[in-house]
Design a protein around this motif. Structure first.
Motif, PDB file in Angstrom:
ATOM      1  N   ALA A  41      -1.790  -5.944  11.364  1.00  5.37           N
ATOM      2  CA  ALA A  41      -3.097  -5.402  11.711  1.00  5.37           C
ATOM      3  C   ALA A  41      -3.012  -3.890  11.867  1.00  5.37           C
ATOM      4  O   ALA A  41      -1.989  -3.349  12.291  1.00  5.37           O
ATOM      5  CB  ALA A  41      -3.592  -6.040  13.001  1.00  5.37           C
ATOM      6  N   GLU A  42      -4.079  -3.216  11.511  1.00  2.00           N
ATOM      7  CA  GLU A  42      -4.133  -1.754  11.627  1.00  2.00           C
ATOM      8  C   GLU A  42      -3.850  -1.297  13.055  1.00  2.00           C
ATOM      9  O   GLU A  42      -3.197  -0.282  13.266  1.00  2.00           O
ATOM     10  CB  GLU A  42      -5.508  -1.242  11.174  1.00  2.00           C
ATOM     11  CG  GLU A  42      -5.799  -1.424   9.702  1.00  2.00           C
ATOM     12  CD  GLU A  42      -4.993  -0.493   8.815  1.00  2.00           C
ATOM     13  OE1 GLU A  42      -4.651   0.631   9.257  1.00  2.00           O
ATOM     14  OE2 GLU A  42      -4.692  -0.900   7.687  1.00  2.00           O
ATOM     15  N   VAL A  43      -4.347  -2.054  14.031  1.00  3.88           N
ATOM     16  CA  VAL A  43      -4.154  -1.657  15.421  1.00  3.88           C
ATOM     17  C   VAL A  43      -2.674  -1.711  15.808  1.00  3.88           C
ATOM     18  O   VAL A  43      -2.201  -0.878  16.566  1.00  3.88           O
ATOM     19  CB  VAL A  43      -5.030  -2.500  16.380  1.00  3.88           C
ATOM     20  CG1 VAL A  43      -4.562  -3.943  16.444  1.00  3.88           C
ATOM     21  CG2 VAL A  43      -5.082  -1.883  17.758  1.00  3.88           C
ATOM     22  N   ASN A  79       1.206   3.654   1.961  1.00  4.63           N
ATOM     23  CA  ASN A  79       1.756   4.151   3.217  1.00  4.63           C
ATOM     24  C   ASN A  79       3.022   3.423   3.642  1.00  4.63           C
ATOM     25  O   ASN A  79       3.522   3.631   4.734  1.00  4.63           O
ATOM     26  CB  ASN A  79       0.713   4.077   4.338  1.00  4.63           C
ATOM     27  CG  ASN A  79       0.217   2.672   4.595  1.00  4.63           C
ATOM     28  OD1 ASN A  79       0.715   1.710   4.014  1.00  4.63           O
ATOM     29  ND2 ASN A  79      -0.765   2.568   5.466  1.00  4.63           N
ATOM     30  N   GLU A 129      -0.139  -1.193  13.735  1.00  2.28           N
ATOM     31  CA  GLU A 129       0.451  -0.005  13.100  1.00  2.28           C
ATOM     32  C   GLU A 129       0.125   1.256  13.901  1.00  2.28           C
ATOM     33  O   GLU A 129       0.987   2.093  14.138  1.00  2.28           O
ATOM     34  CB  GLU A 129      -0.073   0.114  11.669  1.00  2.28           C
ATOM     35  CG  GLU A 129       0.583   1.233  10.886  1.00  2.28           C
ATOM     36  CD  GLU A 129       0.099   1.291   9.450  1.00  2.28           C
ATOM     37  OE1 GLU A 129       0.286   2.356   8.844  1.00  2.28           O
ATOM     38  OE2 GLU A 129      -0.464   0.299   8.951  1.00  2.28           O
ATOM     39  N   ARG A 130      -1.117   1.368  14.342  1.00  4.17           N
ATOM     40  CA  ARG A 130      -1.520   2.527  15.144  1.00  4.17           C
ATOM     41  C   ARG A 130      -0.736   2.578  16.450  1.00  4.17           C
ATOM     42  O   ARG A 130      -0.256   3.634  16.857  1.00  4.17           O
ATOM     43  CB  ARG A 130      -3.019   2.471  15.447  1.00  4.17           C
ATOM     44  CG  ARG A 130      -3.523   3.694  16.221  1.00  4.17           C
ATOM     45  CD  ARG A 130      -4.887   3.475  16.842  1.00  4.17           C
ATOM     46  NE  ARG A 130      -4.885   2.496  17.912  1.00  4.17           N
ATOM     47  CZ  ARG A 130      -4.502   2.749  19.169  1.00  4.17           C
ATOM     48  NH1 ARG A 130      -4.058   3.932  19.513  1.00  4.17           N
ATOM     49  NH2 ARG A 130      -4.550   1.807  20.079  1.00  4.17           N
ATOM     50  N   ARG A 189       1.242  -5.387   3.211  1.00  8.70           N
ATOM     51  CA  ARG A 189       0.009  -6.063   3.608  1.00  8.70           C
ATOM     52  C   ARG A 189      -0.319  -7.174   2.626  1.00  8.70           C
ATOM     53  O   ARG A 189       0.174  -7.224   1.532  1.00  8.70           O
ATOM     54  CB  ARG A 189      -1.143  -5.066   3.630  1.00  8.70           C
ATOM     55  CG  ARG A 189      -0.899  -3.946   4.593  1.00  8.70           C
ATOM     56  CD  ARG A 189      -2.171  -3.175   4.816  1.00  8.70           C
ATOM     57  NE  ARG A 189      -1.925  -2.064   5.680  1.00  8.70           N
ATOM     58  CZ  ARG A 189      -1.772  -2.139   6.995  1.00  8.70           C
ATOM     59  NH1 ARG A 189      -1.866  -3.272   7.598  1.00  8.70           N
ATOM     60  NH2 ARG A 189      -1.550  -1.070   7.703  1.00  8.70           N
ATOM     61  N   ARG A 206       0.849  -1.193   0.000  1.00  5.10           N
ATOM     62  CA  ARG A 206       0.000   0.000   0.000  1.00  5.10           C
ATOM     63  C   ARG A 206       0.877   1.233   0.000  1.00  5.10           C
ATOM     64  O   ARG A 206       2.043   1.189   0.368  1.00  5.10           O
ATOM     65  CB  ARG A 206      -0.906  -0.003   1.235  1.00  5.10           C
ATOM     66  CG  ARG A 206      -1.955  -1.080   1.138  1.00  5.10           C
ATOM     67  CD  ARG A 206      -3.113  -0.759   2.028  1.00  5.10           C
ATOM     68  NE  ARG A 206      -4.090  -1.829   1.921  1.00  5.10           N
ATOM     69  CZ  ARG A 206      -4.970  -2.095   2.838  1.00  5.10           C
ATOM     70  NH1 ARG A 206      -5.022  -1.387   3.930  1.00  5.10           N
ATOM     71  NH2 ARG A 206      -5.822  -3.073   2.669  1.00  5.10           N
ATOM     72  N   HIS A 243       1.168  -9.722   6.848  1.00  8.55           N
ATOM     73  CA  HIS A 243       0.090  -8.789   7.164  1.00  8.55           C
ATOM     74  C   HIS A 243       0.283  -8.219   8.567  1.00  8.55           C
ATOM     75  O   HIS A 243       0.589  -8.933   9.494  1.00  8.55           O
ATOM     76  CB  HIS A 243      -1.266  -9.499   7.078  1.00  8.55           C
ATOM     77  CG  HIS A 243      -2.420  -8.612   7.459  1.00  8.55           C
ATOM     78  ND1 HIS A 243      -2.861  -7.612   6.651  1.00  8.55           N
ATOM     79  CD2 HIS A 243      -3.176  -8.580   8.579  1.00  8.55           C
ATOM     80  CE1 HIS A 243      -3.873  -6.996   7.252  1.00  8.55           C
ATOM     81  NE2 HIS A 243      -4.071  -7.577   8.424  1.00  8.55           N
TER      82      HIS A 243
END
Length: 185
Positions: free
Chosen positions: A18-20, A7, A22-23, A11, A5, A16
């Motif tokens: 998880a978004e969490v 950013n 990365e956050r 992914r 992606r 992969h």
């Protein structure tokens, strides 16, 4: 297949993240940057001195400086000695050691405070995870009982379904440590 992606985060089915996650990484890095910006001038100076004194450049400078001092005062360079008994060199090294150890202690104190904050965060996350797992055990046990699965009646599950009380765990740990001390004495 994995896709990239825009950013910069890899992914897909392989690798992969998880978004969490990365956050959380971004939040922790932002916190670290914020803590760096709130350092006092003395903390910045002590960190810089500690960083420099922990480098090979510092070692090389001292080897050259002290080596030259010794060789000069032994008379090997044909120059008149200025510290034949090396008392000035010893005094210089002692004063330097006092200041360097103070700078290192200042940096270590700040690092210990940061480590304590991270340990507190780890404990809070662990307690939250334990609480969530306990709730999941309770839920899965109820489902297993409803489905008449034999393992749902295992007595160990009742123990697992109880919330851990950290203060009781700490009390128990302290009692065991005291008993170990008494055994050693």
């Amino acid at each position: 297949m994995a896709e990239n992606r825009g950013n910069g985060v890899f992914r897909g089915t392989e690798g992969h993240m998880a978004e969490v996650v990365e956050r959380n990484i971004k939040a922790l890095l932002n916190r670290r940057k914020q803590e760096d910006h709130t350092r006092t001038a003395s903390e910045r100076i002590s960190d810089a001195v500690t960083k420099f004194t922990g480098s090979m450049l510092f070692v090389v400078i001292h080897l050259v400086m002290f080596g030259t001092w010794v060789v000069w005062n032994l008379g090997w360079l044909g120059l008149p000695p200025f510290d034949e008994s090396f008392v000035v060199l010893a005094m210089f090294a002692s004063v330097e050691a006092i200041f360097l150890s103070t700078f290192v202690l200042i940096s270590q104190n700040r690092s210990n405070i940061q480590a304590d904050k991270r340990a507190d965060l780890d404990l809070q996350v662990s307690l939250l995870a334990e609480h969530e797992i306990t709730r999941l055990v309770t839920l899965v046990t109820a489902i297993a009982k409803k489905m008449d699965i034999d393992e749902a009646h295992d007595p160990e599950i009742n123990e697992l379904a109880k919330d851990v009380q950290p203060e009781k765990v700490m009390d128990t740990m302290e009692k065991h440590q005291e008993s170990l001390k008494k055994e050693k004495a």
